[in-house]
Enzyme design. Sequence first.
Site, PDB file in Angstrom:
ATOM      1  N   SER A 239      53.331  28.893  50.167  1.00 48.52           N
ATOM      2  CA  SER A 239      53.802  29.763  51.240  1.00 48.52           C
ATOM      3  C   SER A 239      54.556  28.911  52.258  1.00 48.52           C
ATOM      4  CB  SER A 239      52.627  30.455  51.921  1.00 48.52           C
ATOM      5  OG  SER A 239      51.926  29.508  52.703  1.00 48.52           O
ATOM      6  N   LYS A 240      55.018  29.571  53.295  1.00 49.25           N
ATOM      7  CA  LYS A 240      55.823  28.888  54.316  1.00 49.25           C
ATOM      8  C   LYS A 240      55.125  27.651  54.875  1.00 49.25           C
ATOM      9  CE  LYS A 240      59.242  32.002  55.979  1.00 49.25           C
ATOM     10  NZ  LYS A 240      58.792  33.413  55.893  1.00 49.25           N
TER      11      LYS A 240
END
Length: 471
Positions: A239-240
């Site tokens: 994820s980010k």
Amino acid sequence: MKVRTRFAPSPTGLLHIGGARTALFSWLYARKTGGDFILRIEDTDLERSTQASIDAILEAMDWLDLDYDEGPFYQTQRFERYREVIQQLLDSGHAYKCYCSKEELDALREAQMARKEKPRYDGRWRDSTATPPEGVQPVIRFKNPLDGVVEVDDLVRGKITIANAELDDLIIARSDGVPTYNLCVVVDDIDMQVTHVIRGDDHINNTPRQINIMRALGATLPKFAHVPMILGNDGQRLSKRHGAVGVMQYRDDGYLPEALLNYLVRLGWSHGDQEVFSREELIQFFEIEDINRAPSNFSPDKLLWLNQHYIKTLPAERIAEELQWHLQQQGLDISKGPAITEVIEAQRERAKTLVELVAASRYFYEPISSYDEAGVKKQVSPDTPHYLQVVAEHLAQLTTWDANSIHQAIVQGCEQLQVKLGKVGPALRLATTGGTSSPSLEVTLKLLGQETTLKRISDFIEFVKNSSSSA
Ligand code: GLU
């Protein structure tokens, strides 16, 4: 039969690393087998799909050079066809109208949960002959087989068996008539004659449902390959938090598509110990069966290593295509400087990303706005203006401006001055680049050109004189 694969992103965000890898696997398999690769935009979720996402996906496919033979197809343009198939399923008795209200379904779910059962639709309208309630728009449900099992010979995961008793009658059209996701995918995969469905394993639960619908429609089943997910280096889903996940962010950060593709393919697929693959090698060696079953961990360091490798080894002309974009982004006018390919040749050993390469090459394309302060302090002495003046005179006399002649001129200047090159070189570098690191002086000056070199030296002499008189 000709292989036909597809990549079917939902345009609800950027094209992520995981999606790009799925696209790459599908593309590779089509290319390897001489088949077709189809791009299909699954935009039926009208609330979450955006044109910006569609554009971003198309741009990323283009940048990665994952060319498609058909498409992009858009599901929103195929509603008529889905309605037709839904009607066909109703007519053949494979689907039925369900008039349950939301309250009824909620009550059903609560009762099941109270009994510690898995919540699921109980099929109450499946064979119902009851009169439909007034004014209720029904949903349409697929009549999933009640008994037996669905077996999937997944090309990555091996045999998967699901009992039909586990699957309830899924909604294929909402009460407003809009077809649901699983129905659209099935109709498209049939109509587009997809032979290999290669997709993320987050869809594995959909597969038995889709197979049942395909069977009800009398279609030939495609083969399925569910690709495991990508994890961050902490073992959590990527994820980010782990850095950039959108493909185009990697372009912005100075990565080459060759490096990203090579990195992505190795992330979950292997061919012996080989790490670096040309596109042709990938097409030659790729086999779906060699995709790993286990999730893989994303390693930014390895990607950076590959990027550096490609910056060092790709033809300069190819890197120039990518670099041009970066130079423009940075507002640098390349028409006023040396050929980019020559700058690449001079700089490629020193840069891990194209962003670094541009940062280290600005002085070729724009005037020097300041000199490195620490460098000036360290390298400039009261003799510097004189030293540079003498070297400049030798450089000015050159009629051929190549690295060898430039080197000779600098050496002759130093001989005349009776100083070592070390007394002049760093100051000359400061004068012509503004900084303390650059390719070899003769290569740097050669790229700058004679006129710019001499102008920069005289500007620097002025600068030093001014600073010492004001000090
Ligand atoms: N549209 C789905 C997604 O973006 C993919 C569906 C499929 O490949 O079957 O996750």
